[in-house]
Enzyme design. Sequence first.
Site, PDB file in Angstrom:
ATOM      1  N   ARG A   1      48.172  37.924  47.524  1.00 18.85           N
ATOM      2  CA  ARG A   1      48.304  36.577  46.961  1.00 18.85           C
ATOM      3  C   ARG A   1      49.780  36.202  46.904  1.00 18.85           C
ATOM      4  NH1 ARG A   1      45.207  34.708  43.011  1.00 18.85           N
ATOM      5  NH2 ARG A   1      46.897  33.208  42.819  1.00 18.85           N
TER       6      ARG A   1
ATOM      7  N   LYS B   1      40.728  44.254  43.718  1.00 19.03           N
ATOM      8  CA  LYS B   1      41.746  43.226  43.493  1.00 19.03           C
ATOM      9  C   LYS B   1      42.650  43.742  42.381  1.00 19.03           C
ATOM     10  CE  LYS B   1      42.475  38.500  41.838  1.00 19.03           C
ATOM     11  NZ  LYS B   1      41.908  37.159  41.568  1.00 19.03           N
TER      12      LYS B   1
ATOM     13  N   ASP C   1      35.956  39.603  38.977  1.00 17.84           N
ATOM     14  CA  ASP C   1      37.359  39.503  38.586  1.00 17.84           C
ATOM     15  C   ASP C   1      37.530  40.042  37.157  1.00 17.84           C
ATOM     16  OD1 ASP C   1      40.104  38.154  38.071  1.00 17.84           O
ATOM     17  OD2 ASP C   1      39.712  37.628  40.148  1.00 17.84           O
ATOM     18  N   ASP C   2      38.531  39.564  36.458  1.00 14.55           N
ATOM     19  CA  ASP C   2      38.876  40.082  35.130  1.00 14.55           C
ATOM     20  C   ASP C   2      37.685  39.924  34.165  1.00 14.55           C
ATOM     21  OD1 ASP C   2      40.387  41.142  33.084  1.00 14.55           O
ATOM     22  OD2 ASP C   2      42.016  39.687  33.249  1.00 14.55           O
TER      23      ASP C   2
ATOM     24  N   ASP D   1      47.457  30.574  41.220  1.00 12.14           N
ATOM     25  CA  ASP D   1      45.995  30.536  41.206  1.00 12.14           C
ATOM     26  C   ASP D   1      45.509  29.148  41.607  1.00 12.14           C
ATOM     27  OD1 ASP D   1      46.129  33.067  40.092  1.00 12.14           O
ATOM     28  OD2 ASP D   1      44.812  32.592  38.408  1.00 12.14           O
TER      29      ASP D   1
ATOM     30  N   ASP E   1      45.883  43.138  40.016  1.00 18.67           N
ATOM     31  CA  ASP E   1      46.717  42.053  39.484  1.00 18.67           C
ATOM     32  C   ASP E   1      48.056  42.583  38.975  1.00 18.67           C
ATOM     33  OD1 ASP E   1      47.330  39.440  38.803  1.00 18.67           O
ATOM     34  OD2 ASP E   1      45.400  39.063  37.841  1.00 18.67           O
TER      35      ASP E   1
END
Length: 407
Positions: free
Chosen positions: A212, A153, A77-78, A216, A155
Site C-alpha cells: 500500500r 495483510k 481485516d482488523d 486508505d 499493517d
Amino acid sequence: MLIALIVSLLCPCIWSLDNGLALTPPLGWLTWERFRCQTNCKDYPKNCIGETLIKEMADVMVSDGYKDAGYEYIIIDDCWPASKRTSEGRLQGDPERFPNGMKALADYIHSKGLKFGIYEDFGKKTCAGYPGSEFYLKMDSQTFADWGVDFVKFDQCNADPHDMKYGYPVMEFFMNKTGRPMVFACEWPLNNLVKKIKPDFAAIRKTCNMWRNYNDIEDSFDSVLSIINYWAKDPYNMSSYAGPGGWNDPDEIIVGDFGLSHDQERVQMGMWCMFAAPLLLSNDLRNIRNSSKALILNKRLLAINQDPLGIQAKAFNLGYVQVWTRSILPLGSKAVAVLFVTDHYPGKGGNYIKVTYPLSIYGITDGKQYDITEVFDGHSMGTHNTSSILTFNVNPTGIFMFTVKPV
Ligand SMILES: *[C@@H]1O[C@H](CO)[C@@H](O)[C@H](O)[C@H]1NC(C)=O
Ligand SMILES: *[C@@H]1O[C@H](CO)[C@@H](O)[C@H](O)[C@H]1NC(C)=O
Ligand SMILES: *[C@@H]1O[C@H](CO)[C@@H](O)[C@H](O)[C@H]1NC(C)=O
Ligand SMILES: *[C@@H]1O[C@H](CO)[C@@H](O)[C@H](O)[C@H]1NC(C)=O
C-alpha cells in the site's frame, strides 16, 4: 511456454519475493472499507466482523460467479482478534464473534475452493487497538500457518517508522520458515509516505507481494480520484517496481458501495485494471446492483488486470483528458484508458467531451494495422493504422477504454 519466457525476460521477477505467489495481481474480497471495525453483532447481526459475515460472503463468492471469474482470497481485516492473547501468548479470534475459532473458519473457506486471508500489525497494537505482532513475529507466523492462512495483510500502526525496513523482512523470514506460502501484503511504503521517508521500493519488492502506497480508500469519488492522481505522478518511479510477484496496491475496490455513480464505478474498475492492481472487493456481495456486479465480472477488464506481463500503466495529460497506456499481450498490443478528469481540469461539467486524435498519440507509431476494441462492452471500433483518427466521447467523471492489437 512462450508467455513464460517473455515474462521471465521482461519482468523484474528476479528481485521479487520468491514465494511463487501473486504472479498476477491477487483477486479477492476484504472486509475493511465496507465493514470497518463493526463489532456490535447485536445491532448489526449481518454486518459485524464475525464468522457469519465471512461465511456468507464465501458462499456468495462461489454461488454468484466471482470465484469462477478468478476472485479467490477472502480476507478479514482488523478487529478479528480477542483483546488478549492466550496464556501461551498466541493470537486468538474474538470468542463471541468467531465461536468456532479461526482454523474452523479457514477450513470452511478452503472447503469452498477459496483462500483465507487475515490481518495483523507490525506494531504493539493494530490500528484499532487489538494485540499487535511486535515481539511475536515468529509465533504469529506459525499461528497463521497452523490455521491455514493463505494471505497476510500486515499493517504499520503503533510502530516506529524507522523499524519498517527491519520488521517487514523479519516477518517475511518467519513466514517463509513456516513452509506455508502466504501472500504478504505490506503497508510499509504507506508508513514511509506518512512520515515523509523515501520508500525503498527495491527492498519492499524483495519482501512483499503487494504494498500500500497511499491513504486508505473511502466511499467517494474524491477518494478514488486522489489515488488516481497520485498514481499519475508516479512518485519515486513506483510503477517500475510492479510486475509478476509484487504489485503497487491502491487499496480496495468500492464498486457496489454507496459513493460512486455508474460512470465513476467504471473509472475505478477500469483504472485499477490499468494499474495492474490487486482487486480486493470491499462491498456487500449479498446485495449488489447488477451493473456493479457486471463491472466486477467483466472479462475484458479482468484480462487487462491479469495480463501476464504485469506492466503498470503510465499517464499523460492531453488537453482536458488524462490518458493512460500499458503494454499487454500479444506483443505489440496496448490497453488505453482516457479519463475526463485530470489533475488540472476536474471534468465535472454537465456534458461529455469528444476526443479525436490519430492512433499515434497513444504511442502506436509503426506502420501496422491494428484491431481496436472498446473494453467495457467489447464492441469493435474497426481496423486502424497509426495515422487514422480515433473518435469517441467521454462522460464527465467518466472513462473510455480500448485495446489496440496487431491484426
Ligand atoms: C522460502 O524462500 C525460499 C528462498 O527464497 C523459496 O525458494 C521458498 O519457495 C520460500 N518458501 C515459502 C513457503 O515461501
Ligand atoms: C524512473 O525510471 C526510468 C527508467 O525506468 C528512468 O529513466 C528515470 O530516470 C527514473 N526516474 C526517477 C525519478 O528515478
Ligand atoms: C438483476 O439480475 C437478475 C439476475 O440476472 C435479474 O433477475 C434481475 O431482474 C436484475 N435486476 C435488475 C434491476 O435489472
Ligand atoms: C492508413 O489507412 C488509411 C486508410 O484508412 C490509408 O489511406 C493510409 O495510407 C494508411 N497509412 C499507412 C501509414 O498505412
